[in-house]
Structures are given as structure tokens and as C-alpha cells.
Design a protein around this motif. Sequence first.
Motif, PDB file in Angstrom:
ATOM      1  N   SER A 153       1.146  27.478  27.862  1.00  0.00           N
ATOM      2  CA  SER A 153       1.741  26.228  27.369  1.00  0.00           C
ATOM      3  C   SER A 153       3.082  26.502  26.716  1.00  0.00           C
ATOM      4  N   THR A 193       5.732  24.486  23.865  1.00  0.00           N
ATOM      5  CA  THR A 193       5.939  23.376  22.932  1.00  0.00           C
ATOM      6  C   THR A 193       7.378  23.437  22.446  1.00  0.00           C
ATOM      7  N   TYR A 219       5.048  18.835  24.824  1.00  0.00           N
ATOM      8  CA  TYR A 219       4.080  19.919  25.087  1.00  0.00           C
ATOM      9  C   TYR A 219       3.667  19.849  26.551  1.00  0.00           C
TER      10      TYR A 219
END
Lengths: 349, 154
Positions: free
Chosen positions: A239, A241, A263
Motif C-alpha cells: 500500500s 499513503t 490510500y
Amino acid sequence: MRLQLVLMIAQQLAAVDERAAVYQDSDHTTIVTNNVTARATPGKHVGVDARYLVDVITSASVDVISAATTRFNEVRHEAQGGLDYHDDWRKLTASYVFSTENDWTSHTGNVGFTQDFSRHQVTLHLGGTVVSNDVGRSGDANFHRSLFVTGGSAGLTFVLSPRDLLDLSYTLAYSDGYQASPYRFVSVDNVPIAMGAVENVPETRARHAVTVRWNHHAFRDTAFRSHVRAYWDDWGVNSITAGTEYVVGLGHEWEMGAFVRGYAQTHAWFYAPSYGQMETYMTADRELSTFIDGFAGLRAGWHQERPGKTFSDLRFDMRASGFDFEFFDFPRLKERYGVLGEIAFGVTF
Amino acid sequence: MRAALIFLALTACTEVNPPAPQPQVDEAFFRCDVQPVVTKWCSSFACHGDARRYFHVFARNRLRAQGTEAERNAPLTQEEMTSNFESARAMLADGLLTKKPLEQDAGGYFHRGATLFGEGNVFASENDPEWRVLNDWAAGKKEDPTCVELGSTQ
């Protein structure tokens, strides 16, 4: 004697802060949170703090809803106590957190250390945490599982210029134990009529994250507070962000801010919207699916210093944000949106 | 943000999820011994005779995979019998098939059905002969492969 003790404690109480928040989303979940913290400095180099949090959750989310369950209400209590030793160059912290709800109890121990170098232009920070969780199932006296988490972090903060502060940090967490949900079932489609099966995920999970934070004073009384975080784990979840807040000081007492955060996440390697056969690992956890989300909001803060008064410092803060989640391979929920409102006030005496 | 997602997907690793080893339980024992118990205690429309439930049970005059109302009492199809067998086998994970219908005082798990009708759980103890049928099946007990479940053909 008892009065003396009360007075002594009162004299040592330095600050109290209260924060309340309300969360409401389109997936029929409401969370009301109340958090109160107190901090005292009984000695020149010693600080103590305590925190109590209560969450009240009401949900009819697609995660929990079934023919047998339509809605649940749950209350979570969390209490924390901490101690620190600090001087002009270093700080040592230790804290303990106890959290309990009807199907979950956890004990957390944290330690931290910071050390300044180069005339306070560089700060090293290290941290460690250990969490022991007892996982249960609501109403069930005979379902008990455990989850143990250990983790650490290391980072450096640099004063790059009078206008710029940069922080780099790395965190690692390793979980070992029950990480599925006793309430969730997955769909298996080929047998020859679709059926349900118990969720099963790997017992261990290693998570890594690198975060860069940058505070930049722009012009006059304005600043940007920005961060980027990259995350990856051995379940295949990657991920990123990114977020920033633009802060404007209005006179000596008011501060306004506008913030955005985005995100994006890939799904775990064993996640599937449904399964064609009984596989070793199967999950229906939307947090392990592919999704993106975005938050945006406004903040207003007020802060007044009152030297010599009983309450030497008063502060007030409120923020409102909206958010939207888009799930790409979670058929039961394509989108979730909602609002989050927070209000806080504090005093120092 | 979608571009970030594509980048993350390209850098993600993919592992193989092997088929889960299934409990080696006997099909004949299920058909002739377990299925009558499950039909009797679990398959009402308000319980697991509801296709929305992850564990659902097909039974005559109750939940059917297909057909008209007039055909609801027809013998179970092979598909329905296979589905019942595989669903029950999947619920052997975590002991759900045997612990859910057992009173908690006797070591069972929470079962919404125990409180839904105010009559307690299905089996008060492990001494119940019908609970022992479920447990025997989970333990691998076998039945004559030519056995015929009562009422399955009429």
C-alpha cells in the motif's frame, strides 16, 4: 493525610485533554469515541500520563450481517498508563495499555527512546511494542484464540533548515496467532451449489512500513505538513499513503487547516471474491481486498496561553472530514463513504 | 490514486494457494446417519434451511435448490445431497458441526439458534445419541456404502 495526598496529586496534575469523535458511514456503522488524557510532571525529569478511551460501536455492516445477525452493539474500553524520563537530550518512555470488549482483550507494552544529536538538529527515535491478545466470540464461553504481536520502529528526524523538518522512520510488526474472524465465512462456488466455509488465514504475518514526514514553513504564518508511507507485508498486501495538511495561523490564538489523504492497496495473495474450491487460505475480509480511499477535511484550533492564571493554557480543536472507499474486488460492498467529526479541548494548570 | 494501485499491483508477489486437505469423512455414513439428524434439527426455514446462510441444508419440504412448489417434497437431487455433504464437511473446521449445536455448559460454542427460540441448544450433552452420530462421522466412522437413507426414495 488523605487531603494532603489529594492536594499533592492535584498540584502535580499538569494537563488534561478530552477528545470526542463521531464516525458514520454508508455501511450502517456508527462509532462514538471518547478519549480523556492526563499528564503530570512530578519531577523535573519525570512525567507520567494516563489515558482512558471508550468506543461505542453500532453496526449492521456487510461484514457482520447474515440471516442470523442483523446488527450488533459493542463497547470497547481502553486504559493506558505511561512513564517517562527526559532531559535536554534524551527521553525514555514506557507505557502499558489494557483494552477490552465483549470478544477481545489485549495487553500492550510499549517502550521508546529518543536522543538528540548535533545541537538538536538530529533526533534518533527507537520504539518497541509487545501485544498479547485474547480473541473470543461474542456470547461464546468456549471459543478462545490468541494472537501475539511484537514490533519495533527506528527513525531519524532532521532539522534541515529553519523552515523544514524531515522525519524518516521504519516500522516492523510480526503477528503470530489467530488472525481470522470467527464471524466471517467465505463463499465456495463449485460444490455444485455455492456454500460457505470457515475463514482461514496464515498464522503469521510480517508487516513493514517506511514513512517520510515533512513539515515545511511556507510564508508568513503558514505551513505544510505532509507525509508519504509505503507498506508491504508477506501476505502480499502493498500500500501507499500520501497526505498533506495546509495550516494557516490567524493571529496568536487561531489556527486553521485543510487536509487531504489518499490510500491505495493491493489484495492479499490468498484473497478472492469467492473461491472455486476449498483452498488452504480463504478470507472474506474486505481489508485484505483491493481498494483505494480518500479523506479530506477542515480543522480549526484555538490556543490561549495565560501565564500566572490557574489555567495557564487553554486549547480547543475541532475537525470535520469526509471519506470515500472504493473496493475493486469485494462484491458485497463496492463503495463506502461517510463523515468523521472530532471535537477536543484541554487545559494546563 | 488508481495509478498508484496499478504500480502496487505490478510490484506485488503472487503465491500459489494450494487446495486445503479435506477431512476424510465417509459419504455413506453422512447420507444414512448424519443427514437425517441435520435435516431434523437444522433445516427449518428459520434456521439453516435458508439459502442466505453460509451453512444451509437442503431437505424435502424445506429448502430446495430448484423446482416448483409442487416439487418441494421430491427426493433430494444428487446435487443437493453433494452440497449437504460438502457443506457439513466444511463445517468440521474448528469443530463447528459438533460444537455449535452443543450446549456451552457441555463444551459447545455459542449458537444463535439456542437463544432464538428460547428452548436451549439442540444437544444438552455429548451423551445425546444424535450428537454422537455427528461426532462419529467427524471421527471417521464408516457405513455400508449401499445403505439407503430412510424416506429418500419415496
